[in-house]
Write an enzyme that holds these catalytic residues in place. Structure first.
Site, PDB file in Angstrom:
ATOM      1  N   GLY A  93       0.876  -1.230  -0.032  1.00 39.26           N
ATOM      2  CA  GLY A  93       0.064  -0.058   0.178  1.00 39.26           C
ATOM      3  C   GLY A  93       0.812   1.269  -0.050  1.00 39.26           C
ATOM      4  N   THR A  94       2.081   1.318   0.821  1.00 41.60           N
ATOM      5  CA  THR A  94       2.776   2.464   0.998  1.00 41.60           C
ATOM      6  C   THR A  94       3.290   2.898  -0.556  1.00 41.60           C
ATOM      7  OG1 THR A  94       3.105   2.142   3.231  1.00 41.60           O
ATOM      8  CG2 THR A  94       4.791   3.513   1.991  1.00 41.60           C
ATOM      9  N   ASN A 111      -7.949   5.017   8.465  1.00 41.92           N
ATOM     10  CA  ASN A 111      -7.673   3.891   9.471  1.00 41.92           C
ATOM     11  C   ASN A 111      -7.861   3.881  10.741  1.00 41.92           C
ATOM     12  OD1 ASN A 111      -5.539   6.124   8.579  1.00 41.92           O
ATOM     13  ND2 ASN A 111      -4.041   4.865   9.804  1.00 41.92           N
ATOM     14  N   GLN A 113      -8.035   0.559   3.832  1.00 45.81           N
ATOM     15  CA  GLN A 113      -9.237  -0.045   4.959  1.00 45.81           C
ATOM     16  C   GLN A 113     -10.414  -0.344   4.563  1.00 45.81           C
ATOM     17  OE1 GLN A 113      -8.369  -0.546   8.106  1.00 45.81           O
ATOM     18  NE2 GLN A 113      -6.002   0.151   7.757  1.00 45.81           N
ATOM     19  N   HIS A 118      -1.935  -7.676   2.570  1.00 47.24           N
ATOM     20  CA  HIS A 118      -1.984  -8.195   3.957  1.00 47.24           C
ATOM     21  C   HIS A 118      -3.366  -7.815   5.013  1.00 47.24           C
ATOM     22  CE1 HIS A 118      -0.458  -4.997   6.718  1.00 47.24           C
ATOM     23  NE2 HIS A 118       0.034  -4.599   5.538  1.00 47.24           N
ATOM     24  N   THR A 133      10.978  -6.781 -10.290  1.00 49.69           N
ATOM     25  CA  THR A 133      10.403  -8.396 -10.781  1.00 49.69           C
ATOM     26  C   THR A 133       9.059  -8.473 -10.044  1.00 49.69           C
ATOM     27  OG1 THR A 133      12.768  -9.231 -11.011  1.00 49.69           O
ATOM     28  CG2 THR A 133      11.101 -11.014 -10.484  1.00 49.69           C
ATOM     29  N   CYS A 149       3.696   2.881  15.495  1.00 47.36           N
ATOM     30  CA  CYS A 149       5.115   3.382  15.184  1.00 47.36           C
ATOM     31  C   CYS A 149       6.321   2.379  15.636  1.00 47.36           C
ATOM     32  CB  CYS A 149       5.320   4.671  15.769  1.00 47.36           C
ATOM     33  SG  CYS A 149       6.767   5.693  15.583  1.00 47.36           S
TER      34      CYS A 149
END
Lengths: 359, 397
Positions: free
Chosen positions: B71-72, B156, B184, B206, B242, B334
């Site tokens: 996602g990031t 989130n 989310q 995930h 890849t 965090c």
């Protein structure tokens, strides 16, 4: 017992935590985040020591958390440190941290959360005495840290566990290696934690700004050098004075006086540094308090200084200590810790010093 | 771990057995999807079939699905890529972003402002965390300078759902590319990407029971995007690296499961959520529910419970609940473990002390009544202790 193990990520606190686990205590590892320096500016994810502490906790199979006490540390320790230097005194920030953070804020919080005690890797011993717990010097005289714990009171000592007080440093390091702790070879930390490069003068200059003034010979009154801030000097300091003028008696010059208002630092021969009597404020007691009648004890004025025989008494809430042999270079702001043999009696912060003999 | 209650599904959720099977099966076969020989073609086939399945499930074109490493990365590609594309095409430098975005969007936007001369308009939210459409309208009145608009589908931390179809429509009318982070929302809210019409949508594997390290940006092929990762150009020259055929196979199974079971899952977690909220209100009366209290799919994520406990520090509550066998969160994780007051709550107008006193419970498909009951049993005692510790922090000296 339910114990908070303060874990710095160093060898000593790691072994201390491991021993508590072995002893069957219910241990939770806590790393104290005392500053928020990080490249991201968000104060997280870059602290190597926190990571080391976490890895040790993983190996010990204990829960681990970071407690962010950075605001309180900044207010109670760093700001105090700056304020003391600004007024020409020489504080001991580690003692202040023990007094306000580690054995106060952390201990209070732990007790409120249902823990029985806080454990650290300090080298000193808490032993049961007739009138309650007593604080004694460590077996390893070279590592003894009872001085920096000298500010603790009886109530705090009752909830303090110091598992390493009976050991030699070498044994602890060997034990860390034997236990497979990744931090076994980590060097000891010596610096003030919020001045990692050890350059206290530069830190003070960056925070307090330039306040240029003169360095004056105490006896002749002549200006022998200039400085950029009188606050950066300490009584008894010899190095870094920048004196290029030769002295008449060919003796080295030491800082013997600091006048913040006049921005003047006075220097003189070592004999001018001798102190026979010190008056301390904010006394703390690790057992019965000293009263108005003098008691024969030993006084220690620095973390690794030799204790000096002295008589101590309380005069109007001030602890007056007469040293039987003069102490060379004792600055206001320093802590005096009183000992009876190996036992810590109490402490006070030096407020004034006096010389009896004329040098 | 069997006797623990896991209420942190918004952080990650258990991997589905079917997704694991697909993942493991592909991981046992050799082959780079970009290779031209038989082994490579077999791996490529797995990737393309996964792409087509995901597109069918989300109602978008297969060519829109750009696989990423999560996602990031997808958020970075959308925010930076669309910004650079529009800057190069029309010289636009303005970024419209909601003030409650995930750090995977927030930080790229701030980086663009600090290093790429982007001008940022942070779109305000109301006290429930919902974006102010009037301010968006004002910003879109002068669209030529706007490089992109990004507003997450559902938050989130507090679970507030945004009117993404309406925002997409407004952006489309103004000719401004629109990105939404749907990480989310997927699996909990109905998701028809054709109907919504965003230019770029972020999803993650995930969070829905697929393997870690896989995600996708569903990107309109017509959108002009400058790559973040340069290299072999495997994904439409927009993303290099890849392709992880095994991860993608597991991801596709997870998406199918997320979409097929969405309605049932939402009803399941919503019932548990309401039970949890009612139970907490009964035992800790001054607990405050943050976000939108509504039960509708346009209001709040059905599995999100986000509360403030006045006088408590969220991280101490987390620690006490952890000791009682409950996994939950203070809101945004965090890794060094130092909590910050949530920028989401601050944007909603909460004061920093209240923002620090928050806890998030997030439910998922595997959540049970026993999980909820474990929280209800442990929470009152934890709140009492954390409150006692909290009063100390304010004691002088």
């Amino acid at each position: 017992m339910r114990v908070v193990a303060a874990m710095s990520g160093g060898v000593d606190s790691s072994v201390a935590a491991a021993r508590l686990v072995d002893a069957g205590h219910d241990v939770v590892g806590i790393h104290l985040a005392l500053s928020r320096k990080s490249s991201s500016g968000r104060g997280c994810c870059t602290l190597d020591d926190a990571r080391d502490a976490r890895r040790v906790a993983d190996m010990l199979g204990i829960a681990f958390y970071v407690w962010d006490l950075s605001e309180q540390f900044a207010a109670d320790v760093v700001d105090d440190f700056l304020a003391e230097y600004r007024s020409g005194r020489t504080p001991n920030p580690c003692m202040r941290c023990n007094e306000r953070i580690k054995f106060a804020a952390v201990l209070d919080r732990a007790v409120a959360l249902g823990f029985d005690a806080v454990a650290t890797g300090h080298y000193a011993r808490v032993v049961p005495g007739t009138g309650g717990p007593e604080l004694h010097r460590a077996v390893d005289a070279a590592k003894d840290q009872s001085y920096v714990l000298g500010v603790l009171g009886v109530e705090q000592l009752g909830r303090t566990i110091l598992p390493l007080g009976g050991d030699l440093k070498g044994e602890v390091r060997a034990e860390a290696a034997r236990r497979g702790l990744l931090v076994a070879a980590k060097p000891d930390s010596h610096d003030i934690c919020f001045i990692p490069d050890g350059d206290t003068a530069a830190f003070l200059r960056s925070r307090l700004g330039d306040q240029p003034g003169d360095i004056v010979d105490e006896r002749t009154g002549t200006v022998v050098a200039t400085h950029s801030g009188a606050y950066a000097f300490t009584i008894g300091q010899r190095r870094g004075l920048g004196i290029t003028v030769a002295t008449e008696d060919a003796q080295p010059r030491y800082v013997v006086g600091i006048d913040i208002d006049a921005r003047t630092v006075s220097v003189g021969p070592p004999a001018l540094l001798d102190v026979d009597v010190a008056e301390g404020i904010r006394p703390t007691w690790a057992g019965p308090a000293v009263g108005e009648s003098p008691v024969e004890l030993a006084a220690q004025v620095r973390a690794h200084a030799e204790p000096v025989a002295a008589s101590a008494r309380l005069v109007d809430e001030r602890l007056v200590v007469e040293f039987h042999t003069p102490i060379r270079g004792l600055a206001p702001g320093q802590s005096m810790v009183l000992y009876d043999g190996t036992r810590v009696v109490g402490s006070a912060t030096v407020d004034a010093t006096h010389r009896m003999r004329v040098a | 771990m069997a006797d623990r209650a896991y209420l942190d599904h918004a952080a990650t959720t258990p991997m589905l057995a079917e997704a694991r099977a697909a993942w493991v099966a592909q991981s046992q076969r050799v082959g780079n999807p970009s290779s031209l020989h038989t082994a490579g073609r077999a791996a490529r086939r797995v990737v393309e079939e996964s792409r087509e399945a995901i597109a069918a499930d989300l109602r978008c074109r297969p060519s829109s699905v750009v696989f990423t490493a999560g996602g990031t990365e997808a958020d970075n590609l959308a925010v930076k890529g669309l910004f650079w594309g529009r800057r190069d095409a029309v010289g636009a430098r303005r970024v419209l972003a909601s003030s409650i975005e995930h750090h995977a969007v927030l930080d790229p936007v701030e980086w663009l402002a600090d290093h790429q001369q982007a001008e940022v308009a942070w779109l305000p939210v109301d006290e429930r965390g919902r974006i102010d459409l009037a301010s968006l309208e004002t910003e879109l009145a002068e669209p030529s300078g706007v490089a992109l608009c990004t507003v997450m589908w559902a938050n989130n931390e507090i679970g507030t759902v945004q009117p993404v179809a309406r925002i997409a429509e407004m952006c489309r009318a103004a000719g401004v590319p629109f990105h939404t982070d749907a990480v989310q929302a997927l699996g909990f809210l109905p998701m028809d990407l054709t109907a919504v019409g965003a230019d770029a949508v972020t999803i993650s594997s995930h969070k829905i029971g697929g393997p870690f390290g896989v995600g996708a940006l569903v990107l309109d092929p017509a959108a002009k995007v400058v790559p973040v990762l340069h290299g072999g150009g495997q994904e439409r020259e927009v993303r290099s690296g890849t392709l992880d055929a095994a991860g993608i196979a597991g991801f596709a199974v997870a998406v199918a499961h997320a979409v097929a079971g969405q309605r049932e899952r939402a009803a399941h977690v919503l019932a548990l959520r309401e039970r949890l909220i009612a139970g907490i209100r009964a035992t800790v009366p001054d607990a405050r529910l943050n976000g939108d209290p509504g039960t509708g799919a346009e209001e709040r994520l059905p599995g999100n419970v986000h509360l403030s406990f006045p006088g408590c520090e969220g991280d101490l509550l987390l620690m006490l609940l952890d000791a009682a066998g409950i996994d939950c969160s203070t809101g945004s994780a965090c890794t060094a473990g130092i909590p910050e007051p949530s920028h989401v709550l601050l944007a909603m107008g909460a004061d920093p002390a209240l923002a620090r006193s928050s806890l998030r419970f997030s439910l998922g498909g595997t959540s049970t009544e026993a999980d909820v009951d474990a929280v209800l049993a442990a929470l009152p005692g934890a709140v009492e202790r954390a409150r006692r510790a909290g009063t100390l922090a304010h004691r002088a000296g």
